[in-house]
Scaffold this motif. Structure first.
Motif, PDB file in Angstrom:
ATOM      1  N   ASP A   1       0.852  -1.179   0.000  1.00  0.00           N
ATOM      2  CA  ASP A   1       0.000   0.000   0.000  1.00  0.00           C
ATOM      3  C   ASP A   1       0.894   1.238   0.000  1.00  0.00           C
ATOM      4  OD1 ASP A   1      -2.031   1.810   0.186  1.00  0.00           O
ATOM      5  OD2 ASP A   1      -2.698   1.215   2.178  1.00  0.00           O
ATOM      6  N   GLN A   2       0.857   2.018  -1.077  1.00  0.00           N
ATOM      7  CA  GLN A   2       1.756   3.153  -1.219  1.00  0.00           C
ATOM      8  C   GLN A   2       1.042   4.496  -1.063  1.00  0.00           C
ATOM      9  OE1 GLN A   2       3.653   2.499  -5.001  1.00  0.00           O
ATOM     10  NE2 GLN A   2       5.003   0.957  -4.158  1.00  0.00           N
ATOM     11  N   ARG A   3      -0.171   4.459  -0.554  1.00  0.00           N
ATOM     12  CA  ARG A   3      -0.882   5.724  -0.356  1.00  0.00           C
ATOM     13  C   ARG A   3      -0.256   6.498   0.789  1.00  0.00           C
ATOM     14  NH1 ARG A   3      -6.608   2.832  -0.659  1.00  0.00           N
ATOM     15  NH2 ARG A   3      -5.389   1.384   0.552  1.00  0.00           N
ATOM     16  N   LYS A   4      -0.297   7.809   0.668  1.00  0.00           N
ATOM     17  CA  LYS A   4       0.323   8.654   1.681  1.00  0.00           C
ATOM     18  C   LYS A   4      -0.562   8.823   2.909  1.00  0.00           C
ATOM     19  CE  LYS A   4       3.298  11.210  -1.389  1.00  0.00           C
ATOM     20  NZ  LYS A   4       3.053  10.903  -2.749  1.00  0.00           N
ATOM     21  N   THR A   5      -1.860   8.760   2.732  1.00  0.00           N
ATOM     22  CA  THR A   5      -2.778   8.929   3.853  1.00  0.00           C
ATOM     23  C   THR A   5      -3.340   7.572   4.257  1.00  0.00           C
ATOM     24  OG1 THR A   5      -4.627   9.331   2.354  1.00  0.00           O
ATOM     25  CG2 THR A   5      -3.431  11.252   3.152  1.00  0.00           C
ATOM     26  N   MET A   6      -3.625   7.439   5.528  1.00  0.00           N
ATOM     27  CA  MET A   6      -4.205   6.201   6.027  1.00  0.00           C
ATOM     28  C   MET A   6      -5.679   6.148   5.648  1.00  0.00           C
ATOM     29  SD  MET A   6      -1.884   4.419   7.541  1.00  0.00           S
ATOM     30  CE  MET A   6      -2.867   3.268   8.451  1.00  0.00           C
ATOM     31  N   ARG A   7      -6.159   4.956   5.348  1.00  0.00           N
ATOM     32  CA  ARG A   7      -7.574   4.773   5.037  1.00  0.00           C
ATOM     33  C   ARG A   7      -8.361   4.789   6.328  1.00  0.00           C
ATOM     34  NH1 ARG A   7      -8.545  -0.175   1.138  1.00  0.00           N
ATOM     35  NH2 ARG A   7     -10.647   0.589   1.373  1.00  0.00           N
ATOM     36  N   SER A   8      -9.475   5.482   6.295  1.00  0.00           N
ATOM     37  CA  SER A   8     -10.340   5.459   7.465  1.00  0.00           C
ATOM     38  C   SER A   8     -11.219   4.217   7.383  1.00  0.00           C
ATOM     39  CB  SER A   8     -11.208   6.723   7.520  1.00  0.00           C
ATOM     40  OG  SER A   8     -12.026   6.792   6.368  1.00  0.00           O
ATOM     41  N   TYR A   9     -11.263   3.480   8.444  1.00  0.00           N
ATOM     42  CA  TYR A   9     -12.033   2.247   8.485  1.00  0.00           C
ATOM     43  C   TYR A   9     -13.231   2.503   9.376  1.00  0.00           C
ATOM     44  CZ  TYR A   9     -13.024  -2.710   8.607  1.00  0.00           C
ATOM     45  OH  TYR A   9     -13.617  -3.927   8.475  1.00  0.00           O
ATOM     46  N   LEU A  10     -14.419   2.456   8.797  1.00  0.00           N
ATOM     47  CA  LEU A  10     -15.628   2.801   9.523  1.00  0.00           C
ATOM     48  C   LEU A  10     -16.332   1.579  10.110  1.00  0.00           C
ATOM     49  CD1 LEU A  10     -17.011   5.443   7.005  1.00  0.00           C
ATOM     50  CD2 LEU A  10     -15.706   5.828   9.091  1.00  0.00           C
ATOM     51  N   GLY A  11     -15.661   0.461  10.180  1.00  0.00           N
ATOM     52  CA  GLY A  11     -16.270  -0.749  10.689  1.00  0.00           C
ATOM     53  C   GLY A  11     -16.251  -0.816  12.203  1.00  0.00           C
ATOM     54  N   THR A  12     -17.116  -1.655  12.716  1.00  0.00           N
ATOM     55  CA  THR A  12     -17.151  -1.883  14.154  1.00  0.00           C
ATOM     56  C   THR A  12     -16.225  -3.048  14.477  1.00  0.00           C
ATOM     57  OG1 THR A  12     -18.993  -3.422  13.919  1.00  0.00           O
ATOM     58  CG2 THR A  12     -19.546  -1.091  14.231  1.00  0.00           C
ATOM     59  N   ASN A  13     -16.116  -3.346  15.758  1.00  0.00           N
ATOM     60  CA  ASN A  13     -15.286  -4.477  16.160  1.00  0.00           C
ATOM     61  C   ASN A  13     -15.837  -5.779  15.598  1.00  0.00           C
ATOM     62  OD1 ASN A  13     -13.397  -3.010  17.554  1.00  0.00           O
ATOM     63  ND2 ASN A  13     -14.490  -3.133  19.497  1.00  0.00           N
ATOM     64  N   PHE A  14     -17.157  -5.878  15.486  1.00  0.00           N
ATOM     65  CA  PHE A  14     -17.773  -7.086  14.940  1.00  0.00           C
ATOM     66  C   PHE A  14     -17.363  -7.290  13.486  1.00  0.00           C
ATOM     67  CE2 PHE A  14     -21.310  -9.061  12.613  1.00  0.00           C
ATOM     68  CZ  PHE A  14     -21.277 -10.313  13.206  1.00  0.00           C
ATOM     69  N   THR A  15     -17.407  -6.220  12.668  1.00  0.00           N
ATOM     70  CA  THR A  15     -17.045  -6.364  11.260  1.00  0.00           C
ATOM     71  C   THR A  15     -15.557  -6.647  11.091  1.00  0.00           C
ATOM     72  OG1 THR A  15     -16.809  -3.979  11.035  1.00  0.00           O
ATOM     73  CG2 THR A  15     -18.924  -4.932  10.396  1.00  0.00           C
ATOM     74  N   ARG A  16     -14.733  -6.064  11.945  1.00  0.00           N
ATOM     75  CA  ARG A  16     -13.301  -6.353  11.881  1.00  0.00           C
ATOM     76  C   ARG A  16     -13.034  -7.819  12.211  1.00  0.00           C
ATOM     77  NH1 ARG A  16     -11.116  -1.054  15.040  1.00  0.00           N
ATOM     78  NH2 ARG A  16     -11.575   0.423  13.385  1.00  0.00           N
ATOM     79  N   THR A  17     -13.697  -8.303  13.266  1.00  0.00           N
ATOM     80  CA  THR A  17     -13.536  -9.708  13.652  1.00  0.00           C
ATOM     81  C   THR A  17     -14.045 -10.625  12.551  1.00  0.00           C
ATOM     82  OG1 THR A  17     -13.841  -9.053  15.953  1.00  0.00           O
ATOM     83  CG2 THR A  17     -14.037 -11.392  15.458  1.00  0.00           C
ATOM     84  N   LEU A  18     -15.176 -10.276  11.963  1.00  0.00           N
ATOM     85  CA  LEU A  18     -15.739 -11.079  10.890  1.00  0.00           C
ATOM     86  C   LEU A  18     -14.827 -11.075   9.663  1.00  0.00           C
ATOM     87  CD1 LEU A  18     -18.227 -12.779  10.212  1.00  0.00           C
ATOM     88  CD2 LEU A  18     -19.257 -10.734   9.243  1.00  0.00           C
ATOM     89  N   ASN A  19     -14.234  -9.933   9.339  1.00  0.00           N
ATOM     90  CA  ASN A  19     -13.299  -9.858   8.210  1.00  0.00           C
ATOM     91  C   ASN A  19     -12.074 -10.733   8.442  1.00  0.00           C
ATOM     92  OD1 ASN A  19     -14.872  -8.122   6.736  1.00  0.00           O
ATOM     93  ND2 ASN A  19     -13.802  -6.286   7.382  1.00  0.00           N
TER      94      ASN A  19
END
Length: 142
Positions: free
Chosen positions: A78-96
């Motif tokens: 990932d060569q982007r200069k800015t960090m991506r904002s992740y709008l997920g909850t803890n549940f979606t992160r765990t599920l991912n």
């Protein structure tokens, strides 16, 4: 001054060499001097997105009777200069994470099964018996 020997002047004679230059009126483009062309070329090179090298660049097309689908798998840094904002909850992160683990396990099992079955077919074709039983005998019992 011979303008055809200058690479920047070639931009004038080839207005469709760059997608952004194609939108400029050719008569206006011919009025630009060398310095203006150099600055315009520098700006256009900055604005044009560059393809980053990928570790894996797999592009497949699947033709179905009624439609056509494509599958793209890209793996790279990932060569982007800015960090991506992740709008997920803890549940979606765990599920991912869970789904990613399942996909990796499934891929590993598929590759392992392919190699084991290929080795078995080669062994059978060569007539090498490692065990007293064969896979077709086990399948025939069921």
């Amino acid at each position: 001054m011979n303008r055809s020997s200058d690479p920047l002047a070639d931009l004038i004679s080839q207005p469709f060499s760059h997608p952004y230059l194609a939108r400029i009126d050719p008569t206006l483009l011919k009025t630009l001097n060398e310095q203006q062309l150099a600055i315009l070329d520098e700006v256009l090179e900055t604005l044009t997105p560059k393809r980053a090298p990928k570790l894996v660049d797999l592009r497949l097309t699947v033709d179905v009777i009624i439609s056509r689908f494509y599958i793209v798998l890209l793996v790279g840094k990932d060569q982007r200069k800015t960090m991506r904002s992740y709008l997920g909850t803890n549940f979606t992160r765990t599920l991912n994470i869970f789904i990613a683990a399942l996909l990796l396990i499934g891929l590993n099992l598929s590759i392992s099964a392919f190699f084991i079955l290929t080795a078995y077919l080669i062994k059978s074709a060569l007539g090498i018996d490692l065990f007293a039983f064969h896979l077709k005998d086990i399948v025939a019992k069921f």
